[in-house]
Design a protein around this motif. Structure first.
Motif, PDB file in Angstrom:
ATOM      1  N   VAL A 341       0.950  -1.148  -0.072  1.00 48.58           N
ATOM      2  CA  VAL A 341      -0.026   0.016   0.161  1.00 48.58           C
ATOM      3  C   VAL A 341       0.963   1.323   0.098  1.00 48.58           C
ATOM      4  CG1 VAL A 341      -1.758   1.260   1.422  1.00 48.58           C
ATOM      5  CG2 VAL A 341      -1.999  -1.070   1.079  1.00 48.58           C
ATOM      6  N   LEU A 342       0.508   2.028  -0.918  1.00 45.47           N
ATOM      7  CA  LEU A 342       1.437   3.492  -0.914  1.00 45.47           C
ATOM      8  C   LEU A 342       0.733   4.660  -0.956  1.00 45.47           C
ATOM      9  CD1 LEU A 342       3.457   2.688  -4.189  1.00 45.47           C
ATOM     10  CD2 LEU A 342       4.459   2.414  -1.880  1.00 45.47           C
ATOM     11  N   ASN A 343       1.092   5.557  -0.265  1.00 45.48           N
ATOM     12  CA  ASN A 343       0.630   7.101  -0.182  1.00 45.48           C
ATOM     13  C   ASN A 343       0.944   7.702  -1.484  1.00 45.48           C
ATOM     14  OD1 ASN A 343      -0.122   9.531   0.274  1.00 45.48           O
ATOM     15  ND2 ASN A 343       0.741   9.678   2.618  1.00 45.48           N
ATOM     16  N   SER A 344      -0.049   7.804  -2.419  1.00 44.89           N
ATOM     17  CA  SER A 344       0.195   8.330  -3.801  1.00 44.89           C
ATOM     18  C   SER A 344       0.207   9.747  -3.839  1.00 44.89           C
ATOM     19  CB  SER A 344      -0.720   7.651  -4.664  1.00 44.89           C
ATOM     20  OG  SER A 344      -2.187   7.970  -4.189  1.00 44.89           O
ATOM     21  N   GLN A 345      -0.365  10.531  -2.565  1.00 45.17           N
ATOM     22  CA  GLN A 345      -0.319  11.638  -2.523  1.00 45.17           C
ATOM     23  C   GLN A 345       1.041  12.557  -2.297  1.00 45.17           C
ATOM     24  OE1 GLN A 345      -3.066  12.532  -3.511  1.00 45.17           O
ATOM     25  NE2 GLN A 345      -3.107  14.713  -3.712  1.00 45.17           N
ATOM     26  N   VAL A 380       1.145  -7.537  -5.671  1.00 44.60           N
ATOM     27  CA  VAL A 380       0.042  -6.675  -6.015  1.00 44.60           C
ATOM     28  C   VAL A 380       0.364  -5.139  -5.195  1.00 44.60           C
ATOM     29  CG1 VAL A 380      -2.312  -5.799  -5.811  1.00 44.60           C
ATOM     30  CG2 VAL A 380      -1.637  -8.440  -6.185  1.00 44.60           C
ATOM     31  N   ILE A 381       0.190  -4.256  -5.879  1.00 45.88           N
ATOM     32  CA  ILE A 381       0.331  -2.720  -5.468  1.00 45.88           C
ATOM     33  C   ILE A 381      -0.695  -2.134  -5.582  1.00 45.88           C
ATOM     34  CG2 ILE A 381       1.941  -0.820  -5.926  1.00 45.88           C
ATOM     35  CD1 ILE A 381       3.652  -3.232  -5.761  1.00 45.88           C
ATOM     36  N   LEU A 382      -0.921  -1.217  -4.431  1.00 45.86           N
ATOM     37  CA  LEU A 382      -2.393  -0.440  -4.082  1.00 45.86           C
ATOM     38  C   LEU A 382      -2.005   0.908  -4.046  1.00 45.86           C
ATOM     39  CD1 LEU A 382      -3.649  -3.341  -1.606  1.00 45.86           C
ATOM     40  CD2 LEU A 382      -4.140  -3.263  -3.922  1.00 45.86           C
ATOM     41  N   SER A 383      -2.795   1.732  -4.603  1.00 45.70           N
ATOM     42  CA  SER A 383      -2.681   3.017  -4.372  1.00 45.70           C
ATOM     43  C   SER A 383      -3.899   3.725  -4.825  1.00 45.70           C
ATOM     44  CB  SER A 383      -1.390   3.838  -4.968  1.00 45.70           C
ATOM     45  OG  SER A 383      -1.758   3.617  -6.347  1.00 45.70           O
ATOM     46  N   HIS A 384      -4.034   5.191  -4.029  1.00 45.97           N
ATOM     47  CA  HIS A 384      -5.450   5.965  -4.647  1.00 45.97           C
ATOM     48  C   HIS A 384      -5.315   6.297  -6.004  1.00 45.97           C
ATOM     49  CE1 HIS A 384      -8.910   8.107  -4.430  1.00 45.97           C
ATOM     50  NE2 HIS A 384      -8.377   9.364  -4.625  1.00 45.97           N
TER      51      HIS A 384
END
Length: 553
Positions: A341-345, A380-384
């Motif tokens: 999980v990445l903080n895409s901001q 699996v990569i997850l971001s907003h």
């Protein structure tokens, strides 16, 4: 007064209520906190008796004869059907038990009533934002009802119910007070702590030691952008809450391995120049109240969105987010599959959080390096916000990352062997595959934007020209457009399908029985400039692009 009553009751000098001479007290009356709770019990009973029309002159009779408290619930359960009471985890009673407890006039065991209220004081008071939501939640959980059905339940009423359930050993075998405390502890976990499972850059219960071994595949569900308040500019969010509630009902029926929520839980900005902290706090409470209906056996994984932490996040906004939802970036494992999980901001505008951005960069590089030895089945990569919508080389816009971090992190993901990257933010569906990595942008579970241009065109613009790329109506929050994605992980990789809420299959397996793609129906392209402007709350003379972007993105 209570000590005197007990003395008189024990000597038989006058008719003290049964509970004053009970041998079941867990503590003596010298415990002032305990005495205070018993006093609360008495006041509650007297108030109820007077409310029922008893004369004040009969206060002594009320105190001594009417304290045989029976179960009272202000919420009207009389019209509920047996099928309204479901059997998800934590449920200990049903409609038949509840009707019997109410109609039989059973006395509430005061020592258990007091035990519940003391536990709430010790564990809940001051630890949750709104204590009344706790009492409503435990009643809903015990009976298997949606929380909306228990709106208005009072603290004393929750204590009534839990005391009777404990007395009937429905909360667990053995000592009733201990069983109640154990059940309440599990309920506390399901109530609020489940939203903050992501700590120390991992996820409690989904660590490599617990879930690092491949076990044959599983399904999970992705919600994107609940964003309560978007439809009506933070004035209300009834339609979005209804869509979210329906989606949760589907999830509870389908029983996926976990529920992923890909950011933008709420619409109102928590901080910054456009902040509406009061509306944001109300929306957070509403989202949490809805998510508490998710079966507690289904983990909820949160990804931070721009509306959760701000367009240009600050350290204060990050702290606020983590206090509500847990870490803003972390990894977890499910059945031998690794998720990041990445903080895409940080990759949209990290100018106020440079140190935090660098910390995430260092962390993710170490994570990718460690995957060379841990060797997960899939990654699996997850971001907003997606790194890109159609092509890695596309121009940076409002719905993709800055080029430098995009190129660097996508390269790391590809080298590690990642084959799926799930996102939200766009309020529409899009997908592309580059070098075996499929980047999926998932539409909203609540409010969908009626885009009429292709995703690659809209996402790469600095600010969308809503007069040209949005049809009528501009926003939709109803069962034929709102929806979610079901993802299947198996030996060979992944498959996924998007379903509108009106067309969710009966089972997870059924979702992939037909080799067809499901997506929201294409809306007819219509141009109605004034109507779109009015609907989006724009005014002439303002910076329309900025206002529109703030409401929609």
């Amino acid at each position: 007064i209570l000590l005197r009553l007990r003395e008189q009751g024990s000597t038989g000098s006058f008719g003290a209520p049964w509970w004053l001479t009970s041998t079941n007290w867990p503590r003596t009356f010298t415990d002032m906190e305990h005495l205070g709770k018993v006093s609360s019990f008495i006041c509650d009973c007297i108030a109820a008796a007077q409310f029922n029309g008893r004369n004040r002159s009969r206060a002594r009779a009320i105190t001594m004869a009417s304290l045989d408290r029976t179960l009272r619930l202000s919420a009207d359960f009389s019209k509920l059907l047996p099928e309204d009471f479901n059997h998800k985890e934590g449920v200990v009673a049903n409609a038949a038990w509840l009707n019997s407890a109410i109609s039989s006039g059973r006395r509430v065991p005061v020592h258990l009533w007091v035990s519940y209220r003391e536990w709430v004081d010790d564990v809940i008071d001051g630890q949750v934002e709104h204590e009344e939501h706790w009492h409503q939640y435990v009643v809903a959980r015990a009976l298997g009802l949606p929380i909306a059905y228990t709106d208005g339940v009072k603290p004393g009423e929750a204590a009534d119910l839990l005391a009777l359930l404990a007395e009937d050993r429905l909360l667990g075998p053995g000592d009733a007070a201990i069983a109640m405390e154990d059940w309440l502890g599990k309920s506390r976990e399901a109530f609020d702590l489940r939203f903050r499972k992501a700590t120390h850059r991992t996820f409690d219960g989904l660590t490599q030691s617990e879930e690092g071994t491949w076990d044959g595949g599983f399904y999970f569900v992705q919600f994107a952008d609940p964003q309560l308040g978007m439809l009506h500019g933070d004035k209300s969010w009834e339609e979005e809450r209804a869509m979210l509630n329906l989606a949760i009902q589907h999830v509870n029926r389908l029983k996926p391995r976990f529920l992923l929520i890909s950011g933008d839980l709420t619409n109102a900005w928590p901080c910054g120049p456009q902040a509406n902290a009061e509306a944001a706090a109300k929306q957070v409470r509403s989202v949490k109240q809805a998510l508490r209906d998710v079966d507690s056996s289904i983990p909820i994984v949160m990804v931070p969105g721009n509306h959760d932490i701000g367009q240009v996040p600050s350290p204060a906004e990050l702290d606020l987010y983590t206090s509500r939802w847990g870490d803003d970036y972390f990894s977890f494992w499910v059945g031998g599959v690794y998720f990041m999980v990445l903080n895409s901001q940080f990759y949209m505008d990290g100018s106020l959080t440079q140190a935090q951005k660098e910390a995430q960069d260092d962390w993710l590089e170490k994570e990718f390096q460690s995957l060379k030895t841990s060797r997960p089945k899939h990654i699996v990569i997850l971001s907003h916000v997606p790194p890109f919508v159609k092509a890695p080389s596309e121009t940076q816009g409002w719905a993709n990352w800055e080029r430098d971090p995009r190129d660097r992190i996508v390269k790391l993901a590809l080298e590690a062997g990642a084959r799926l990257w799930l996102n939200g933010h766009y309020h529409g569906n899009a997908s592309t595959t580059v070098d075996g990595l499929e980047v999926i942008t998932t539409s909203s579970v609540c409010t969908v934007i009626n885009w009429t241009e292709e995703p690659g065109v809209v996402a790469t613009s600095n600010r969308p020209d809503f007069e040209k790329c949005v049809g009528m109506p501009p926003l939709l929050a109803e069962v034929h457009h709102s929806g979610f994605r079901i993802v299947k992980i198996d030996e060979n990789g992944h498959r996924h399908r998007w379903f509108v809420l009106a067309d969710v299959p009966d089972s997870l397996r059924e979702a992939f029985e037909q080799d067809v793609e499901f997506s929201s129906p294409r809306r007819k392209k219509k141009r109605a400039t004034k109507a779109v402007t009015d609907r989006l709350g724009l005014e002439e003379g303002l910076n329309e692009e900025e206002v529109a972007f703030g409401k929609l993105a």
